[in-house]
Write a protein that holds these residues in place. Structure first.
Motif, PDB file in Angstrom:
ATOM      1  N   VAL A  88       0.320  -1.150  -1.814  1.00 59.59           N
ATOM      2  CA  VAL A  88      -0.247  -2.492  -1.903  1.00 59.59           C
ATOM      3  C   VAL A  88       0.595  -3.293  -2.883  1.00 59.59           C
ATOM      4  CG1 VAL A  88      -2.269  -3.886  -2.467  1.00 59.59           C
ATOM      5  CG2 VAL A  88      -2.570  -1.625  -1.437  1.00 59.59           C
ATOM      6  N   THR A  89       1.128  -4.416  -2.412  1.00 62.00           N
ATOM      7  CA  THR A  89       2.009  -5.209  -3.268  1.00 62.00           C
ATOM      8  C   THR A  89       1.403  -6.546  -3.668  1.00 62.00           C
ATOM      9  OG1 THR A  89       3.128  -6.043  -1.286  1.00 62.00           O
ATOM     10  CG2 THR A  89       4.115  -4.152  -2.420  1.00 62.00           C
ATOM     11  N   SER A  90       0.464  -7.054  -2.870  1.00 63.68           N
ATOM     12  CA  SER A  90      -0.205  -8.302  -3.256  1.00 63.68           C
ATOM     13  C   SER A  90      -1.577  -8.364  -2.612  1.00 63.68           C
ATOM     14  CB  SER A  90       0.621  -9.532  -2.861  1.00 63.68           C
ATOM     15  OG  SER A  90       0.704  -9.664  -1.465  1.00 63.68           O
ATOM     16  N   VAL A  91      -2.526  -8.932  -3.356  1.00 65.33           N
ATOM     17  CA  VAL A  91      -3.902  -9.064  -2.892  1.00 65.33           C
ATOM     18  C   VAL A  91      -4.421 -10.424  -3.308  1.00 65.33           C
ATOM     19  CG1 VAL A  91      -6.246  -8.127  -2.970  1.00 65.33           C
ATOM     20  CG2 VAL A  91      -4.289  -6.588  -3.186  1.00 65.33           C
ATOM     21  N   ASP A  92      -4.995 -11.128  -2.357  1.00 67.65           N
ATOM     22  CA  ASP A  92      -5.703 -12.370  -2.640  1.00 67.65           C
ATOM     23  C   ASP A  92      -7.042 -12.273  -1.926  1.00 67.65           C
ATOM     24  OD1 ASP A  92      -6.559 -14.889  -3.255  1.00 67.65           O
ATOM     25  OD2 ASP A  92      -5.199 -15.927  -1.874  1.00 67.65           O
ATOM     26  N   ALA A  93      -7.976 -11.506  -2.533  1.00 63.40           N
ATOM     27  CA  ALA A  93      -9.270 -11.263  -1.901  1.00 63.40           C
ATOM     28  C   ALA A  93     -10.099 -12.542  -1.886  1.00 63.40           C
ATOM     29  CB  ALA A  93     -10.011 -10.162  -2.663  1.00 63.40           C
TER      30      ALA A  93
END
Length: 616
Positions: free
Chosen positions: A221-226
């Protein structure tokens, strides 16, 4: 067959062989021989020369509309399902051109005696998590114990036959199995994601969190914008990149997922090129929604990809924990209110077939009268089953008609409700002798199903039933589902090619009492339990097929759902920038995408045409 066995294991194998015949193999199949030998270089459906690079961007998996957790293994929260697909390796990897075969991934070999009293996996010493920590048998032990104790009820039911799991060395883990665990069960164990024990020192396994999870798989996982986006990119030092099970696989540099609560907005975003691959679940969109400019110019392609797996068990499930729904006549009446024929022709453009069976699109579906071995399996339960199990073909729901208000069906439903003591009063509503209103709660979180379920609920209302069909936000629906706070639920389960221990999670008595379990109906029946165990303990595919037919026949006579529809294929739309194998794997489209690749020339052509922005 020549199998390389680590020297440390030789004495163990010899000692075991003195007591019973022990198999040590590079692969495992519940039934029959393996297609690929120990020296295979890649799966036949993989392209070993597939180029690496680019991004596969797509809508969220499985239609999940939101996420607020990256812990994919517990009941709490709404987890992003893509996490378990991309970042964790399992002990073995499935071959998607065989119905039930797996080959070594974290494990170099699998070992088991003829009676399957135990199964052992011999791990590869080079296996590493993304932080370069070795994957050891202790991690396997931690994973199993955590899933059995605090995991989602699905895992707790699945792992019920694990008596003990022991790390016999850093690279060897042994599972002692309950008698009758079944020949498919070692494969179930081999497919579980293996978790890093040390990661959970600071991230409690039984809690939700948004920490970037640690795995040993091809992506991180490199980026998360939940709850809007999540991106996975390749681990450049992935330890297993060159193993035969991975040759021609994991070709994209990144996978990016866009989440849409409103699928209409999701389709508009796809048409605008905001993501480039879409599995289409809505027949109306498939028939009429792809007339946007990019599709008209040939930049977007629609493909119908065959699926050799069983159809999903998709339907409207009855929660029989509720007293109103414990009367089978009420459940039968509700089934009459669902007009499949009108729904299919009017809303689905005639594309679907009705789902009658819990093993639809397979030879495990019950047909005709029980005979031969199936009859022999059912005979001991004759006094516990309705007579029609033996005298009539398996239950097939009334198909409906081309009229949205099918009078024949509604008359039959009305009579059943009258017989059950639910009588229409002066106000047009049904009440029982105590004056209790026949009222049903039908929550859901899918706007896309609303157009299907509203006509169904209108038919229920025409029968005098007070039904509340309500679209909830995903978190509210998730909470109600976990506590079984509903009367009806429109849900689909994936049916395994080789059904086994997971059947307990869907239909078993123990799961009925477990909060958050997949047994939505609350079914707790000793005959069903016995037939599940018969299927689990099958030693050949023929035995499994017959046992599943018997189970299917009994489940269908109980009217625990309204079977919906199935297609037998996947509707896939793509911006024309991908390559894919000439002969795709027949048994799992979702994981088959792992064998696609980014076609730089096609991509550049669309960039030059102004269809897509040059992002690579």
């Amino acid at each position: 067959m020549n199998i390389r066995i680590p020297a440390i294991l030789t004495a163990i194998v010899v000692a075991a062989s003195a007591h019973a015949e022990v198999t040590i193999s590079h692969g495992y199949s519940a039934f029959g021989d393996l297609k690929y030998g120990p020296d295979f270089t890649h799966f036949d459906f993989a392209n070993p020369d597939a180029p690496k690079g680019g991004t596969m961007s797509q809508r969220q998996l499985f239609g999940t509309p939101t996420f607020d957790s990256l812990n994919a293994f517990i009941i709490k929260g709404d987890s992003a399902p893509e996490v378990s697909q991309h970042i964790y390796d399992s002990l073995m990897a499935r071959a998607y051109d065989e119905p039930d075969a797996l080959y070594g991934l974290l494990a170099e070999t699998i070992e088991y005696p003829e009676d399957l009293s135990y199964v052992a996996f011999n791990l590869r010493p080079e296996a590493r998590f993304h932080d370069d920590t070795p994957v050891t048998a202790d991690d396997v032990v931690f994973t199993i114990n955590a899933l059995k104790t605090d995991g989602h009820p699905y895992y707790r039911n699945l792992l019920a036959d694990v008596v003990a799991v022991t790390a016999e060395s850093d690279q060897r883990v042994r599972f002692d199995l309950a008698e009758g665990a079944g020949s498919a069960f070692p494969g179930d164990l081999a497919e579980l994601a293996i978790l890093p024990a040390h990661f959970y020192d600071e991230n409690p396994f039984d809690e939700t969190w948004m920490e970037l999870p640690l795995g040993s798989g091809p992506y991180m996982v490199t980026s998360v914008d939940a709850p809007r986006t999540i991106t996975f990119c390749r681990d450049p030092d992935y330890w297993a990149a060159d193993l035969p099970v991975n040759v021609g696989r994991n070709n994209f540099d990144c996978f990016a997922y866009e989440y849409f609560v409103d699928d209409t907005v999701g389709l508009e975003a796809f048409a605008a090129g905001e993501y480039t691959m879409r599995v289409e679940y809505r027949s109306a969109s498939w028939a009429t929604g792809y007339d946007f400019p990019a599709a008209q110019k040939g930049w977007v392609k629609q493909m119908l990809l065959p699926d050799a797996r069983p159809a999903n068990a998709q339907g409207i499930w009855f929660n029989t924990r509720r007293p109103i729904l414990q009367d089978i006549r009420v459940r039968q009446a509700l089934e009459y209110a669902f007009n499949f024929e009108w729904t299919n022709e009017t809303l689905f453009y005639g594309t679907y077939n009705r789902t009658d069976s819990f093993f639809e699109n397979t030879d495990m579906e019950a047909t005709g009268l029980p005979e031969g071995e199936e009859l022999a399996i059912l005979e001991p339960f004759r006094d516990q089953l309705p007579p029609e199990v033996f005298t009539e073909p398996p239950h097939i729901p009334y198909a409906g008609s081309s009229s949205p208000r099918d009078r024949t069906a509604l008359r039959a439903a009305s009579q059943l409700l009258d017989d059950a003591g639910w009588i229409v009063g002066d106000d047009g509503m049904r009440r029982n002798a105590d004056g209790k209103l026949l009222s049903l709660e039908f929550p859901d979180d899918s706007r896309s199903l609303e157009r299907v379920m509203v006509p169904f609920t209108e038919n229920l209302q025409a029968l005098g039933i007070d039904v509340n069909f309500e679209i909830l936000d995903p978190s509210s629906w998730s909470e109600r589902r976990q506590t079984f706070d509903f009367d009806l639920s429109a849900t689909a389960w994936q049916v395994q090619i080789t059904p086994g221990a997971e059947l307990r999670a869907f239909y078993g008595s123990e799961a009925a009492a477990a909060e958050g379990s997949n047994n939505l109906t609350g079914l707790a029946d000793p005959v069903v339990d016995a037939l599940i165990e018969r299927a689990v303990q099958s030693e050949t595919r023929e035995e499994l097929t017959v046992a599943a037919r018997a189970l299917d026949r009994v489940l269908r006579v109980k009217n625990i759902w309204i079977g919906n529809w199935h297609l037998g294929a996947h509707r896939v739309a793509v911006w024309d920038i991908f390559g894919m194998p000439d002969q795709p794997a027949p048994y799992d489209f979702n994981r088959g995408v792992d064998f696609w690749w980014f076609d730089q020339e096609k991509y550049q052509a669309l960039v030059d045409a102004g269809a897509l922005e040059d992002a690579f």
